[in-house]
Design an enzyme around this catalytic site. Structure first.
Site, short mmCIF file in Angstrom:
data_model
loop_
_atom_site.label_atom_id
_atom_site.label_comp_id
_atom_site.label_asym_id
_atom_site.label_seq_id
_atom_site.Cartn_x
_atom_site.Cartn_y
_atom_site.Cartn_z
N VAL A 33 0.86 -1.18 0.00
CA VAL A 33 0.00 0.00 0.00
C VAL A 33 0.89 1.22 0.00
O VAL A 33 1.73 1.40 0.89
CB VAL A 33 -0.93 0.02 1.23
N ASP A 34 0.73 2.07 -1.01
CA ASP A 34 1.62 3.22 -1.16
C ASP A 34 0.83 4.46 -1.57
O ASP A 34 0.40 4.58 -2.71
CB ASP A 34 2.69 2.90 -2.20
#
Length: 659
Positions: A33-34
């Site tokens: 998750v970025d």
């Protein structure tokens, strides 16, 4: 766009599950998750080839060395399970970046608010928070041969996954600044005390022996101690019997019920409304109608919506907590337990705790909770049934102290909270079925959805009562609701035979058509000047509450009602006077003890409040009205009928002329 070569401190690994027909099991992946990446990307080795399509418009990406690369393959509307819930990735680009699947900022925004802590993240789906734990040791499964090995009847050995936890990855980023690593660490540190405290007071078991003090108790009493309530058991379908079997086992494990030898019995059944369908589980309900008639009520009144909203006037930041099955945290004495006995396919059981369905239930938990709190907490905290709302008006530092105080109080009292339903440090929050947003409020979307789900052709009086009940719940947001309800309300008279024709269906359709959205109404601040505008017709009265803030006027509430049969015979001037009284009563919680302004297009009102009535028999009603009005502090402003915005608004929005 460019590529960067260090891990964004705002990103974490989580477990994601993909499922494709023809594969022997779910594909468990470690997703990255970025929030610094503007796209969602995946490896070609984790999604079957037939799911990829050639992009209509290839995406050009500039990498660190200045080279341009093209993303030409795209996968659309891919389901993925995160934290046990089904999410949808609208667009996923194929790119080999050393990780199986990357969830970028567009995904985080879609399921916002996105919240992240040191060990977990929160997405929000269908207005519910979904907690997803962080993976500390991540692997890349998507390598050549992985998909082939996962097919049904495949003889290909599954390749060994690659440990990528410490790897430095290259991620796509959109132009602009990233979250500074030091700032991120400060934010995490700031909330760590609240995180730890919330963890200490949260549990899936409402009477968790390690956390609950089990001091909250309640007593249910029969009106006549000799009464025995026996309602014959219901019949159940095979599927319901299976569901009962699961739920009864769960309740026994939680120790909230036990086998019963009580002489009383009420039937249990299963319901499946919208909320139950969303969570994929029917809800067990006990029909305590007969028992409720036989028992004494509870004198504690729940605060109404206006009372609670008045408490949050001027507040800017909120947190809310859901007490885990709040009623189940209140223990029943032995005699009261016998009264809760119910029948189901598995036998005869009784509750150790307060069950839902008893008429005393809604007030028991808030009364017990309120009695345990000193007045100092009521300045920034309120409780409704089993929901706790914390509110502050000067900023996050003050709110941090308030939240911590309430969580510490919950720990001291042994009150168990639901961690996954906690909403922290919000400028916009859902409470009481309303969306409260820094000085404004309106009903949540599901209220409007419920209204529009009703068919145009209503089947019976019960269905019509439900429809009108939802309209009444939203009455503060619907001008002239009384006149809108009237044609339908008359069908509910006890002595009337049920009928429904095409004209009625057309009227229903027009009501729903005109209710496309609810207005966001202003929540008056303590120092705002308040104004009411009123109007009366032959059958109805109505009014608006307004607030003057920084020289601007904002609508705060609508109110309307019908005159009684005798009142419809009053002179028009008397109806105008009565309309003012009814509107003041409706908004009294805001108007007391403030000095407010009454605007009316009735010239006689100014004369009425200034003259000294003699009080003879013929003027008795007017004398009573004058005395009643004397308890309020107000000014009167006469406006021409053509300038009475409320009257004009009513005329423009009335539905009664549509059919």
């Amino acid at each position: 766009m460019s590529l960067r070569n260090r891990t964004n401190p705002n990103s974490i690994y989580v477990k994601g599950i993909l499922k494709f027909p023809g594969y022997q099991t779910n594909l468990d992946l470690h997703c990255y998750v970025d929030t610094g990446s503007s796209l969602c990307m995946a490896s070609k080795y984790v999604i079957p080839e037939e799911y990829w399509q050639t992009a209509e418009k290839p995406l050009n990406i500039k990498i660190a060395n200045g080279k341009i690369i093209q993303l030409t393959k795209v996968c659309s509307k891919l389901p993925i399970r995160l934290g046990g819930e089904r999410f949808l990735i609208p667009t996923l680009f194929q790119q080999e970046s050393g990780i199986d699947l990357l969830l970028g900022n567009n995904f985080c925004q879609l399921y916002s608010p996105f919240i992240q802590y040191t060990d977990r993240i929160y997405f929000h789906l269908n207005k519910q928070s979904v907690i997803i734990g962080k993976i500390t040791k991540a692997y890349q499964y998507g390598v050549k041969g992985f998909l082939e090995s996962m097919k049904k009847k495949s003889k290909v050995n599954r390749p060994e996954p690659i440990n990528i936890t410490s790897n430095q990855h290259l991620f796509l980023e959109e132009g602009g600044n990233h979250v500074d690593e030091m700032l991120y660490e400060i934010q995490i540190s700031k909330f760590s005390a609240i995180e730890e405290m919330l963890e200490r007071v949260s549990s899936e078991n409402p009477i968790d022996p390690e956390k609950s003090k089990q001091w909250m108790t309640a007593t249910i009493e029969l009106i006549d101690p000799k009464t025995v309530v026996k309602v014959k058991p219901m019949s159940y379908s095979p599927s319901d019997r299976e569901e009962f079997d699961r739920q009864i086992k769960e309740l026994l494990e939680l120790k909230v019920i036990k086998p019963s030898k009580s002489t009383h019995m009420s039937p249990a059944f299963l319901v499946e409304n919208e909320a139950e369908r969303r969570r994929g589980k029917k809800r067990m309900v006990v029909n305590y109608k007969a028992m409720n008639k036989a028992t004494k009520g509870d004198a504690h009144n729940l605060p109404n919506k206006d009372e609670l909203l008045t408490l949050v006037r001027g507040k800017k930041i909120y947190s809310s907590f859901d007490c885990k099955s709040g009623l189940w945290q209140v223990l029943l004495d032995k005699e009261s337990q016998l009264l809760t006995a119910f029948t189901c396919p598995q036998g005869h059981y009784q509750w150790n705790v307060v069950p839902f369905g008893l008429k005393q239930a809604p007030s028991i938990f808030p009364k017990t909770y309120a009695n345990s709190h000193s007045n100092q907490y009521s300045k920034y905290c309120c409780v409704y049934v089993d929901d706790i709302l914390v509110f502050s008006n000067t900023g996050r530092k003050e709110h941090y102290i308030h939240v911590l105080n309430i969580l510490r109080r919950c720990e001291k009292l042994g009150i168990i909270l639901s961690k996954k339903k906690a909403q922290l440090f919000k400028e916009k929050i859902n409470f009481l079925g309303l969306e409260i947003d820094q000085g404004t409020h309106c009903p949540q979307n599901h209220i409007l959805e419920h209204i529009h789900k009703f068919p145009d052709r209503i089947e019976d009086k019960k269905q019509l009562q439900r429809f009108l009940g939802i309209l009444t719940y939203a009455s503060d947001y619907i001008p002239k609701l009384a006149s809108i309800r009237k044609p339908l309300q008359s069908k509910l008279k006890e002595d009337s035979t049920w009928t429904w024709n095409d004209t009625d269906s057309q009227y229903m359709a027009k009501i729903k058509k005109n209710l496309k959205s609810f207005p966001k109404l202003y929540h008056p601040e303590p120092n705002d000047k308040l104004v009411i505008e009123t109007d009366a017709s032959e059958e109805f009265w109505g009014g608006i509450l307004k607030a003057i803030h920084n020289s601007h006027e904002y609508i705060c509430r609508y109110a309307s009602g019908s005159f009684k049969a005798a009142e419809r015979n009053y002179h028009s001037n008397e109806k105008e006077l009565l309309a003012v009284i009814r509107v003041i009563k409706k908004f009294s919680i805001y108007l007391t003890p403030s000095r407010f302004l009454i605007r009316t297009d009735n010239k006689n009102f100014t004369h009425f409040v200034n003259i000294n009535l003699k009080g003879d028999r013929k003027q008795g009603r007017l004398v009573r009205w004058q005395m009643w009005l004397s308890q309020y502090d107000f000014d009167v402003e006469h406006i021409a009928g053509t300038k009475n915005v409320f009257a004009d608004f009513l005329q423009e929005n009335t539905l009664t002329n549509y059919v």
